[in-house]
Scaffold this motif. Structure first.
Motif, mmCIF file in Angstrom:
data_model
loop_
_atom_site.group_PDB
_atom_site.id
_atom_site.type_symbol
_atom_site.label_atom_id
_atom_site.label_comp_id
_atom_site.label_asym_id
_atom_site.label_seq_id
_atom_site.Cartn_x
_atom_site.Cartn_y
_atom_site.Cartn_z
ATOM 1 N N THR A 1 0.848 -1.185 0.000
ATOM 2 C CA THR A 1 0.000 0.000 0.000
ATOM 3 C C THR A 1 0.883 1.234 0.000
ATOM 4 O OG1 THR A 1 -0.126 0.368 2.391
ATOM 5 C CG2 THR A 1 -1.636 -1.262 1.460
ATOM 6 N N THR A 2 0.269 2.378 -0.198
ATOM 7 C CA THR A 2 0.996 3.648 -0.110
ATOM 8 C C THR A 2 0.569 4.430 1.127
ATOM 9 O OG1 THR A 2 -0.645 4.713 -1.546
ATOM 10 C CG2 THR A 2 1.319 3.809 -2.606
ATOM 11 N N THR A 3 0.121 3.714 2.152
ATOM 12 C CA THR A 3 -0.337 4.360 3.379
ATOM 13 C C THR A 3 0.747 5.258 3.959
ATOM 14 O OG1 THR A 3 -1.702 2.426 3.875
ATOM 15 C CG2 THR A 3 -1.258 3.963 5.687
ATOM 16 N N PRO A 4 0.489 6.556 4.098
ATOM 17 C CA PRO A 4 1.524 7.447 4.647
ATOM 18 C C PRO A 4 1.692 7.262 6.151
ATOM 19 C CG PRO A 4 -0.501 8.677 4.238
ATOM 20 C CD PRO A 4 -0.728 7.287 3.711
ATOM 21 N N GLY A 5 2.879 7.584 6.631
ATOM 22 C CA GLY A 5 3.120 7.613 8.060
ATOM 23 C C GLY A 5 3.425 6.282 8.698
ATOM 24 N N ARG A 6 3.673 5.229 7.902
ATOM 25 C CA ARG A 6 3.963 3.914 8.466
ATOM 26 C C ARG A 6 5.473 3.649 8.478
ATOM 27 N NH1 ARG A 6 0.194 0.773 11.170
ATOM 28 N NH2 ARG A 6 1.689 -0.889 10.754
ATOM 29 N N ASN A 7 6.078 3.612 7.310
ATOM 30 C CA ASN A 7 7.507 3.309 7.206
ATOM 31 C C ASN A 7 8.332 4.578 7.400
ATOM 32 O OD1 ASN A 7 6.574 0.792 6.583
ATOM 33 N ND2 ASN A 7 7.673 0.582 4.658
ATOM 34 N N VAL A 8 8.416 5.032 8.642
ATOM 35 C CA VAL A 8 9.115 6.289 8.908
ATOM 36 C C VAL A 8 10.008 6.132 10.137
ATOM 37 C CG1 VAL A 8 7.297 7.700 7.877
ATOM 38 C CG2 VAL A 8 7.210 7.179 10.326
ATOM 39 N N LEU A 9 10.974 7.041 10.282
ATOM 40 C CA LEU A 9 11.854 7.059 11.440
ATOM 41 C C LEU A 9 11.022 7.269 12.701
ATOM 42 C CD1 LEU A 9 14.692 9.319 9.998
ATOM 43 C CD2 LEU A 9 14.757 6.839 10.272
ATOM 44 N N HIS A 10 11.278 6.433 13.740
ATOM 45 C CA HIS A 10 10.371 6.542 14.876
ATOM 46 C C HIS A 10 10.945 6.117 16.219
ATOM 47 C CE1 HIS A 10 9.842 2.375 13.420
ATOM 48 N NE2 HIS A 10 9.597 2.071 14.682
ATOM 49 N N GLN A 11 12.063 5.457 16.301
ATOM 50 C CA GLN A 11 12.563 5.050 17.617
ATOM 51 C C GLN A 11 14.066 5.210 17.654
ATOM 52 O OE1 GLN A 11 10.979 1.473 19.431
ATOM 53 N NE2 GLN A 11 12.927 1.011 20.422
ATOM 54 N N GLY A 12 14.552 6.008 18.578
ATOM 55 C CA GLY A 12 15.986 6.238 18.682
ATOM 56 C C GLY A 12 16.293 7.300 19.712
ATOM 57 N N GLY A 13 17.361 8.040 19.482
ATOM 58 C CA GLY A 13 17.769 9.031 20.468
ATOM 59 C C GLY A 13 18.772 10.004 19.881
ATOM 60 N N PHE A 14 19.652 10.506 20.753
ATOM 61 C CA PHE A 14 20.574 11.575 20.378
ATOM 62 C C PHE A 14 21.974 11.272 20.891
ATOM 63 C CE2 PHE A 14 16.363 13.326 20.709
ATOM 64 C CZ PHE A 14 16.247 14.146 19.601
ATOM 65 N N VAL A 15 22.955 11.829 20.189
ATOM 66 C CA VAL A 15 24.333 11.770 20.647
ATOM 67 C C VAL A 15 24.965 13.129 20.352
ATOM 68 C CG1 VAL A 15 25.260 10.869 18.463
ATOM 69 C CG2 VAL A 15 26.459 10.412 20.615
ATOM 70 N N GLN A 16 25.804 13.598 21.260
ATOM 71 C CA GLN A 16 26.476 14.880 21.093
ATOM 72 C C GLN A 16 27.931 14.634 20.731
ATOM 73 O OE1 GLN A 16 26.895 17.338 24.600
ATOM 74 N NE2 GLN A 16 26.795 19.236 23.414
ATOM 75 N N THR A 17 28.419 15.332 19.717
ATOM 76 C CA THR A 17 29.816 15.209 19.334
ATOM 77 C C THR A 17 30.692 15.948 20.335
ATOM 78 O OG1 THR A 17 29.880 17.210 17.962
ATOM 79 C CG2 THR A 17 29.114 15.162 16.911
ATOM 80 N N ALA A 18 31.983 15.671 20.282
ATOM 81 C CA ALA A 18 32.923 16.371 21.156
ATOM 82 C C ALA A 18 32.964 17.854 20.833
ATOM 83 C CB ALA A 18 34.319 15.760 21.012
ATOM 84 N N GLN A 19 32.526 18.209 19.617
ATOM 85 C CA GLN A 19 32.496 19.609 19.205
ATOM 86 C C GLN A 19 31.209 20.307 19.629
ATOM 87 O OE1 GLN A 19 33.401 16.988 17.251
ATOM 88 N NE2 GLN A 19 35.590 17.442 17.437
#
Length: 679
Positions: free
Chosen positions: A273-291
């Motif tokens: 199907t072409t259902t929008p909003g399904r195959n999208v980025l959704h679980q993770g977090g953040f990392v800060q560089t040394a800069q």
């Protein structure tokens, strides 16, 4: 037609034979940019940390052994697989595929990766058991494992500045508690509900402390998959919830075939199907560089291939860290500049997929399906071969000692070389696509004779061809853009003959993993049999780079909106799209780092701050520069550096602008172009 043409190309390659390919997907484009996904194979539930100038990453491995991969990077784009947090974890017969039991989709999952005071920690749950805590002073190992006294669903851990250790977990209702000093239980009386189920958080929690404030990321589906986030000034809140720090970004991925219903034939497979909003980025977090810069990481469902991991620039606004760029928050560009980590590296892949089985150990990429019987396989009994001794099993899914590795996209062709002299009556061995339904191609000895056998679990269908040789090449041609695959075999390694019909691969929750390539050997007659010798395993990848088609630098081209007759046409000093009109002929000017300007006459296509397009005389600047990239299907898109949005043509008015937020699964973005060299 695109799906059919790709499939026919796959069939031609099967017939013609493919050379061995050492190249594998590399996100680093070699020009200062990278293209998502970081790995074009499954990497579920990622968690990432920085220690000094080094970055480390792990993720879910479910029922496969070894488990919890440890990857290392200096630039957040090029990663090396150091090893795993554990080689074997045997907590019962379900983990060994014994007594009719199994743990498909139930093993180690949703890890929380942390570093504190010289020690690396991974906290991860095991369904049916408890949360496990892994510790190491060197991320390459050795790691120790300690079971906690309870199970914490999708947990996130924070070592706070005051010495307290907090944990958050839950499904919709988010709970928080303190961990005791041994990190094996909760501090009595510390557990509280900090976010109600009706506040819109979800699961997959990651807990951070940034500039004195507490942030929790999660994943939740409510009409569309999204990545909500909560923040508070104190650990226990009160928490304010932002409902979308990442939303709708799947780089154009459509929802593919999906398995639903029972985990045995007859299967119920829903069409794409072409259902929008399904195959999208959704679980993770953040990392800060040394800069000091923040980068986001998260996963997206990519149909039968499994879940892919993306890396996103982060923009802070109103105290929230959004995935994406200014002017287009929540949307992660598929191609962007590499993070400025102070380290410049040449592109490399995290692991080698091919294996000649000539070393003292298996390649790091391999994982066993459940805990193997180490007495029934060997790299030493016959030098240069992987020998699998057959054990009784009712079918492939119940077979012990199946050796697997993640399938690789966007298309890949695994080939295994099998010698069959050790097979005994009832033995079957070969190459499989491990999923639901599964498909196998192998050689079976039955009644004293051998036969090449293709088996499709969908409909429980088999195709057999008599076989009198001892050596055979087994191949699967798998296209994860169309989700079509087909098996073929060869008696000489050059000419391959298709066997069985093409079939569709499907997303499924039984194994909770994408397709895995598997080498297997078992005895279907209910007894221990002989053995199978695998000489080699190779994976060819026709598209191992971030662009399927090279940027036509220095060439004169026309740009026509995909699926329409609308093109970019010159009209006085403005750029309009007119049905049936003559498209303008742009010269593609190289601006470096995968960026281009569109030269027209004495000027360039220019975008102003509101996204309007016009032809600006003179040299190209920021307003005339576009990041060239592709959707996941290889369709060109151009993102304006003036708006961080994509060049688009309004189908109704023909007006050109750079206002599209990005690719949509239903293709309603009107921002994909057909690029044709002008005469």
């Amino acid at each position: 037609m695109a799906r059919i043409s790709r499939l026919w190309m796959a069939m031609l390659l099967c017939l013609a034979g493919l050379p061995a390919a050492a190249q594998t997907w590399t996100a680093d484009n070699g020009d200062g940019t990278f293209t998502n996904p970081l790995f074009y194979d499954e990497f579920s539930d990622p968690d990432m940390i920085r220690v000094g100038d080094d970055y480390y990453l792990t993720g879910t491995t479910m029922h496969t052994m070894p488990g919890l991969p440890i990857l290392h990077s200096r630039d957040l784009v090029n990663w090396e697989l150091l090893g795993y947090a554990f080689d074997r974890m045997d907590l019962g017969p379900d983990m060994r595929l014994e007594g009719g039991k199994e743990m498909y989709g139930q093993g180690i999952w949703a890890p929380s990766f942390r570093y504190h005071d010289g020690t690396f920690y991974i906290f991860s749950n095991v369904n049916g058991h408890t949360t496990q805590v892994f510790r190491a002073t060197n991320p390459a190992g050795p790691w120790t494992r300690t079971p906690m006294k309870r199970s914490l669903h999708d947990l996130g851990v924070l070592f706070d500045d005051d010495g307290k250790v907090y944990v958050v977990w839950g499904y919709r209702e988010v709970r928080m508690a303190q961990l005791n000093q041994a990190l094996d239980d909760l501090v009595p009386g510390s557990e509280r509900v900090i976010i109600r189920a009706d506040q819109g958080m979800g699961e997959g929690a990651h807990l951070y402390k940034i500039d004195g404030r507490y942030f929790i990321t999660s994943a939740w589906y409510s009409g569309r998959m999204r990545m909500p986030m909560a923040r508070a000034d104190k650990p226990y809140g009160p928490y304010e919830v932002n409902h979308a720090v990442s939303l709708d970004e799947g780089w154009g991925s459509e929802v593919g075939y999906r398995h639903r219903g029972a985990a045995k034939p007859p299967f119920d497979i829903a069409p794409p199907t072409t259902t929008p909003g399904r195959n999208v980025l959704h679980q993770g977090g953040f990392v800060q560089t040394a800069q000091g810069a923040y980068w986001g990481f998260s996963m997206t469902d990519f149909n039968s291939l499994g879940r892919l991991i993306g890396l996103s620039p982060v923009t802070w606004q109103d105290g929230w860290p959004y995935f994406g760029l200014p002017g287009n928050l929540g949307r992660t560009p598929r191609t962007w500049l590499k993070p400025a980590t102070g380290v410049v590296q040449k592109p490399f892949a995290p692991y080698v997929r091919d294996d000649a089985f000539s070393g003292p150990a298996l390649g790091r990429v391999w994982q066993w399906n459940h805990v193997p019987d180490d007495a029934r396989w060997s790299l030493k009994e016959r030098r240069g071969f992987l020998r699998l001794h057959t054990l009784p099993a009712v079918d492939f899914m119940a077979a012990r000692n199946s050796l697997t590795q993640r399938a690789i996209g966007p298309r890949s062709v695994p080939t295994a070389v099998l010698e069959t002299g050790g097979l005994r009556d009832g033995d079957v061995a070969g190459l499989a696509l491990l999923g639901l339904p599964y498909r196998t191609l192998g050689v079976k000895r039955d009644g004293g004779g051998l036969a090449i056998e293709f088996h499709d679990q969908l409909g429980d269908k088999s195709v057999r061809v008599p076989f009198t040789g001892r050596r055979i090449w087994l191949r699967a041609d798998a296209d994860y853009l169309t989700e079509q695959a087909r098996f073929a075999y060869s008696l000489d390694g050059r000419k391959f003959t298709p066997i069985g019909e093409p079939f569709a691969m499907a997303f499924q929750l039984k194994t909770f993993q994408g397709i895995r390539y598997a080498l297997f050997a078992f005895n279907a007659a209910g007894r221990a049999g002989g053995y199978a010798d695998f000489d080699s395993f190779e994976v060819a990848e026709p598209n191992p780079k971030g662009l399927m088609h090279p940027i036509p630098l220095g060439r004169t081209v026309t740009l026509t909106l995909l699926g329409t007759k609308l093109g970019l046409a010159e009209y006085e000093t403005s750029i309009l799209a007119q049905e049936g009109g003559e498209p303008a002929r742009f010269r593609i000017v190289d601006r470096g780092a995968g960026r281009v300007a569109l030269a027209l006459g004495g000027g360039h296509l220019s975008i102003n701050a509101t996204g309007d397009a016009w032809v600006k005389p003179g040299e190209a600047g920021v307003g005339e520069t576009f990041q060239w990239m592709e959707t996941i299907y290889g369709e060109p898109m151009l993102m304006s550096l003036a708006t961080n949005r994509y060049l688009t043509v309004d189908p109704a008015s023909g007006q050109v602008s750079a206002t599209s937020p990005g690719a949509r699964s239903d293709r309603a973005d009107h921002a994909r172009f057909v690029v044709a060299e002008a005469p």
